[in-house]
Design a protein around this motif. Structure first.
Motif, PDB file in Angstrom:
ATOM      1  N   LEU A 143      30.983  79.441  31.959  1.00 29.08           N
ATOM      2  CA  LEU A 143      30.017  80.494  31.633  1.00 29.08           C
ATOM      3  C   LEU A 143      30.006  80.632  30.113  1.00 29.08           C
ATOM      4  N   PRO A 144      28.827  80.902  29.541  1.00 28.60           N
ATOM      5  CA  PRO A 144      28.779  80.937  28.075  1.00 28.60           C
ATOM      6  C   PRO A 144      29.584  82.075  27.445  1.00 28.60           C
ATOM      7  N   VAL A 145      30.176  82.941  28.265  1.00 31.45           N
ATOM      8  CA  VAL A 145      31.039  83.975  27.673  1.00 31.45           C
ATOM      9  C   VAL A 145      32.431  83.427  27.367  1.00 31.45           C
ATOM     10  N   ARG A 147      34.431  81.314  25.367  1.00 32.49           N
ATOM     11  CA  ARG A 147      34.527  80.495  24.173  1.00 32.49           C
ATOM     12  C   ARG A 147      35.894  80.757  23.603  1.00 32.49           C
ATOM     13  N   VAL A 264      37.990  87.886  28.936  1.00 33.07           N
ATOM     14  CA  VAL A 264      37.225  88.970  29.554  1.00 33.07           C
ATOM     15  C   VAL A 264      38.148  90.166  29.790  1.00 33.07           C
ATOM     16  N   ALA A 266      38.077  92.925  31.501  1.00 28.48           N
ATOM     17  CA  ALA A 266      38.390  93.429  32.835  1.00 28.48           C
ATOM     18  C   ALA A 266      39.492  92.583  33.481  1.00 28.48           C
ATOM     19  N   ALA A 309      26.285  78.179  36.666  1.00 25.95           N
ATOM     20  CA  ALA A 309      25.805  78.243  35.287  1.00 25.95           C
ATOM     21  C   ALA A 309      25.749  76.850  34.666  1.00 25.95           C
ATOM     22  N   HIS A 312      22.925  74.828  36.133  1.00 22.14           N
ATOM     23  CA  HIS A 312      21.659  75.310  35.571  1.00 22.14           C
ATOM     24  C   HIS A 312      21.444  74.745  34.165  1.00 22.14           C
ATOM     25  N   PRO A 350      36.152  85.531  40.906  1.00 23.49           N
ATOM     26  CA  PRO A 350      35.730  86.475  39.872  1.00 23.49           C
ATOM     27  C   PRO A 350      35.771  87.888  40.405  1.00 23.49           C
TER      28      PRO A 350
ATOM     29  N   VAL B  68      18.840  82.988  32.651  1.00 24.33           N
ATOM     30  CA  VAL B  68      19.686  82.758  33.834  1.00 24.33           C
ATOM     31  C   VAL B  68      21.155  82.792  33.425  1.00 24.33           C
ATOM     32  N   LEU B  69      21.463  82.134  32.330  1.00 27.84           N
ATOM     33  CA  LEU B  69      22.859  82.123  31.866  1.00 27.84           C
ATOM     34  C   LEU B  69      23.303  83.521  31.458  1.00 27.84           C
ATOM     35  N   LEU B  72      23.959  85.473  34.789  1.00 33.41           N
ATOM     36  CA  LEU B  72      25.226  85.086  35.426  1.00 33.41           C
ATOM     37  C   LEU B  72      26.417  85.624  34.627  1.00 33.41           C
ATOM     38  N   SER B  73      26.290  85.576  33.318  1.00 27.75           N
ATOM     39  CA  SER B  73      27.395  86.041  32.464  1.00 27.75           C
ATOM     40  C   SER B  73      27.577  87.555  32.564  1.00 27.75           C
ATOM     41  N   TYR B  76      29.232  88.540  35.650  1.00 28.98           N
ATOM     42  CA  TYR B  76      30.657  88.226  35.666  1.00 28.98           C
ATOM     43  C   TYR B  76      31.444  89.223  34.828  1.00 28.98           C
ATOM     44  N   VAL B  77      30.920  89.540  33.650  1.00 23.72           N
ATOM     45  CA  VAL B  77      31.670  90.387  32.714  1.00 23.72           C
ATOM     46  C   VAL B  77      31.506  91.870  33.049  1.00 23.72           C
ATOM     47  N   MET B  87      28.694  86.005  24.233  1.00 27.61           N
ATOM     48  CA  MET B  87      27.664  84.960  24.338  1.00 27.61           C
ATOM     49  C   MET B  87      26.947  84.678  23.037  1.00 27.61           C
TER      50      MET B  87
END
Ligand SMILES: [Zn+2]
Ligand SMILES: [Zn+2]
Lengths: 350, 562
Positions: A143-145, A147, A264, A266, A309, A312, A350, B68-69, B72-73, B76-77, B87
């Protein structure tokens, strides 16, 4: 031949028909090719096992010498013929001995990359991109979060906290194979030269790393009776131990956890972590994307993790992509030595 | 800004009070002015500027990421600011001569936000996000959307500041309210580089004196001499401090909550009356109540006024605010706190005699000869002098006649003795969706009380309540749960519950039993939410010892049923 004729999904895991072998099978099979020593990939009870020499030795440390019928060591970069297929192991940069497996059959080049990372790791060989038609990737942090920051900064966080709380034991949860030793090596690189104390469950694998010629400095096993005297020291233990009674016997402990999940909030809070360290042995989002491009593959298969993700994203750049929904792999969860295998999926959900 | 963000990040995870103070003190010591001053303002709730709307942030991220990304993110967060912070794409580095812009300082952020025009805002914020790291972006987004919850109370921040100068926190408190961010002269004084700040607050907050539950005193009838004590009703309102003073001929009048938060804005009627009355100069400790025709209204009525955002003339007329005073901390410019209670009480009566009884009166003394007499008064306040106000009496306060006014909770001086023993203040820990028509609300609440754990003070769950509140209160609780969720387990949400953040519920119940099935060792019978204590910080909720004492006193030790 189509790639799907060469590699199929079976209840045991990925199966290569032309070569008659499984890759990282989750159940006992007649011939298994193992990418690396984490327990969700490397299981005992197969008849024939082909893996790097380091991975075979890790399996022997974990499961005993009789972990399979016969073992064959794969030399990195040297092709091996199996039936109508040719396989070549190349470094994956994940943990000591970890490898990607290139399968050449029916005019196709398919790479099963296992788990991999691109960030620097002083305890293992770096990942080598392999040009291929189909690239099979994990998506643990897909997921792009996700990093992952520079590890030096994360190690600095730990050392800063030690300076601010010089009387408190800093207990760091880290997976027993790979993460723990990488963290030790990074601490040494940052100039930390005090003894590093480890939970009993990490002792064998850490000694193994040292016996493989990876310098980790003065590593000492924690003796129960001496826990009260370890204020101001770093103690590394399996993630499951950080919330145990075991951890509370140290002087006013600071609970830390080295994992990509710590990105993250949480997730960090859920584990009761007070000092999250974002140190991962998996690729982060940017590295997953960069690696997929580098392989030049036109087709991407995603084994496990945050498949949606990544699939996609592949499609948005014109690649064919499909999720394999593989069951039985959920990294990082498996590494608490005592945990039952059933806990694996819960750990990574998750 | 990155350094401040790192502090916030660390505070958010640190549960221990002393460690929080240490972290904040290290930051305040090492960070230059004026950044640390603005940080102190942020930590004490004193930073104000026009906030950016969440929509602006969504717009910025939408221009930069795949929807979309992002979806989804975000799923999740679970938090917009955090998702965007993580992001946010790194600006294209490399190229010729293009460097990452330097990260803004906190000062730059605060001062720019104060002056930037609405149309400049998106560009300014995007530039900052480009130059900050993930933690910096997270803190910035929380700050500008007005959602910055700092894991540190204003009081702890001031304690940290006091610590760097080896001072008492109350010394900071006494000069605090006259000062403005970035507090350069305050830091200079604390660090011994300057004089005590000149603009001494004419109406400062004085940290309140708190009581212990009488139940905590084993065999109090034998241990405590009734002749050494005075008793008064314990009113079911909110504790406030009304303070007024002069500076350069101008009067300042303020109302504070017991935590030192200024709440003047919510009670303009009361403030105006006290401000107009030239005899009201000093500091009164008392209970804020709603009086109609001189009759004290229930807490529910007061609650209706407390919950309003806008204070309309109609609200003021329908819910007239009143102070029932029980202590006088200062008269004129004279500090009375070192005097014995009996003397302060006499001064209070004389002081209040000249004031408008519609707005302020004195809480009457409950005379008693011995503990049995007080027990009787507590059981039936109507007959013991409270008359028609008895419904708003929740017990008695017992104060040593010779007690000085000591901030905090000193031992052996003041006691509270609640009328209904089966009420505790507990902290909301988990909430679960209800059933039937409540299925869209989080209506089942698990609550806990404090105990000493291995790692310091911790909350232990003692029961679950799913009734006792009105529909309106249910909606408020539901909102609170959604806004303060820190964790989800299927239908259950864990809500924030630390010493400084969280919600206190007053829980009434029919009895207690020992239980091996409950982690606390105690089971409650028919627990219900009798009141939502929006005003009370979680650290002041009850301790497990209070329940233990109730079990001992009332002997409901009948073991497990079923
Ligand atoms: Zn692995
Ligand atoms: Zn794995």
């Amino acid at each position: 031949m189509r790639p799907t004729d060469i590699l199929k999904i079976t209840p045991q895991g990925l199966y290569c028909a032309p070569g008659d072998f499984h890759i990282d099978p989750v159940r006992p099979v007649s011939r298994a090719l193992i990418t690396h020593g984490h327990s969700d990939h490397a299981r005992s009870g197969h008849e024939a096992v082909l893996a790097t020499a380091e991975t075979l030795r890790i399996m022997a440390v974990r499961y005993g010498e009789g972990f399979c019928g016969s073992a064959q060591a794969a030399r990195l970069g040297e092709p091996i013929r199996l039936g109508d297929a040719r396989v070549t192991f190349r470094p994956a940069g994940h943990v000591l001995g970890s490898a990607q497996i290139l399968i050449e059959a029916g005019g196709q080049r398919i790479v099963a990359s296992g788990d991999y990372k691109r960030a620097r790791d002083p305890t293992c060989l770096p990942f080598e991109p392999i040009a291929c038609d189909v690239f099979i990737t994990e998506a643990t942090f897909g997921l792009p979060v996700f990093r992952h920051p520079d590890m030096k900064g994360e190690v600095r966080k730990l050392l800063d906290s030690l300076a601010l709380f010089p009387d408190r034991t800093h207990i760091v949860g880290a997976y027993a194979l790979g993460k723990a030793q990488r963290l030790m090596a990074l601490l040494r690189e940052a100039g930390y030269d005090r003894p590093i104390h480890v939970h009993g469950a990490m002792e064998r694998l850490t000694e193994f790393y040292q016996s493989e010629g990876i310098p980790l400095g003065d590593i000492r096993k924690v003796v129960a009776a001496e826990r009260g005297r370890l204020g101001g020291e770093i103690v590394i233990c399996p993630p499951s131990a950080i919330q145990d009674l075991w951890a509370r016997r140290f002087p006013d402990p600071v609970t830390s956890f080295a994992s990509g999940w710590m990105r993250v909030r949480a997730r960090a809070r859920q584990k009761g972590v007070e000092l999250p360290l974002i140190v991962s042995d998996h690729s982060d989002w940017d590295d997953l994307c960069a690696t997929i491009r580098e392989t030049g593959a036109g087709e991407i298969w995603v084994t496990h993790g945050e498949e949606d993700a990544l699939v996609h994203w592949c499609r948005t750049i014109g690649l064919e992509a499909r999720p394999l929904h593989m069951i039985g792999y959920g990294d990082e969860g498996e590494e608490s030595e005592a945990a039952d295998p059933g806990a694996t999926s819960a750990e990574t959900a998750p | 800004m990155n350094r401040f963000a790192a502090l916030l990040d660390r505070l958010a995870y640190e549960p221990r009070r002393n460690a929080k103070i240490r972290l904040a003190a290290a930051y305040l010591r090492e960070t230059p002015d004026p950044d640390r001053g603005y940080a102190l303002a942020a930590m004490t709730g004193g930073l104000s500027f026009r906030n950016a709307k969440a929509g602006l942030i969504r717009g910025l991220i939408a221009e930069r990421t795949d929807p979309v990304l992002f979806g989804l993110s975000y799923d999740y967060v679970g938090d917009l600011s955090e998702t965007v912070a993580l992001m946010w794409p790194a600006p294209q580095a490399g190229g010729t001569g293009h460097n990452r812009p330097p990260a803004p300082t906190l000062t730059e952020v605060v001062e720019t936000l104060a002056t930037a025009s609405r149309s400049d805002l998106p560009g300014v914020i995007a530039g900052w996000l480009d130059s900050l790291d993930e933690t910096g972006r997270w803190a910035l987004l929380k700050l500008i959307t007005g959602n910055l919850r700092i894991g540190l109370s204003a009081r702890l921040a001031k304690t940290a500041l006091a610590q760097i100068g080896g001072m008492e926190p109350n010394a900071i408190e006494e000069v605090w309210h006259g000062l403005k961010p970035p507090y350069a002269e305050l830091f200079a004084w604390v660090e011994g580089r300057g004089a005590r700040p000149e603009s001494v607050d004419p109406a400062p907050f004085r940290p309140p004196m708190l009581s212990h539950p009488l139940e905590d005193v084993a065999d109090f009838r034998a241990v405590l001499d009734p002749a050494a004590f005075s008793a008064e009703w314990k009113w079911d309102g909110i504790r406030v401090q009304a303070v007024a003073g002069f500076h350069e001929g101008r009067k300042t009048t303020r109302l504070y909550s017991r935590t030192g938060e200024e709440i003047s804005g919510a009670f303009p009627d009361l403030i105006e009356a006290l401000d107009r009355d030239q005899r009201f100069v000093g500091a009164v400790d008392g209970e804020l109540l709603i009086l109609r025709d001189r009759r004290v209204q229930s807490f529910n009525v007061l609650q209706q006024r407390l919950n309003r955002k806008t204070i309309s003339p109609k609200l003021i007329q329908d819910f007239p605010a009143h102070i029932r005073a029980y202590d006088l901390l200062a008269e004129g410019t004279q500090d009375l706190r070192t005097l014995p209670f009996a003397e302060r009480r006499a001064r209070l009566e004389a002081f209040a005699a000249g004031l408008d009884p519609e707005r302020i009166d004195v809480s009457p003394i409950v005379p008693f000869a011995d503990w049995d007499a007080l027990t009787a008064a507590r059981a039936d306040p109507a007959q013991a002098g409270a008359g028609v106000d008895a419904e708003a009496v929740e017990g008695v306060m017992i104060k040593r006649l010779d007690s000085p006014y000591v901030p905090g909770r000193p031992k052996g001086l003041w006691f509270k003795w609640k009328r209904d023993p089966f009420v505790v203040d507990a902290v909301l820990m988990y909430a679960q969706r209800g059933h039937g028509k409540r299925s869209s609300f989080y209506s089942d609440y698990t609550f806990g009380v404090w105990r000493d754990g291995e790692a310091g003070l911790e909350l232990v769950p003692v029961g679950k309540a799913y009734f006792g509140f009105t529909d309106e209160e249910l909606a408020q609780l539901d909102r609170f749960v959604r806004k303060h969720t820190i964790n989800r387990f299927g239908p259950v949400r864990e809500v924030t519950h630390s010493a400084d953040t969280g919600l206190v519920l007053e829980v009434a119940f029919e009895g207690l039993q020992r239980s091996t099935r409950h982690r606390s060792g105690i089971a409650m019978r028919f627990p219900r939410v009798s009141r939502i204590r929006w005003d009370k910080p979680p650290r002041e909720a009850d301790r497990i010892e209070t329940l233990e004492a109730l079990i001992r006193e009332y002997g409901t030790n009948e073991g497990e049923s079923g």
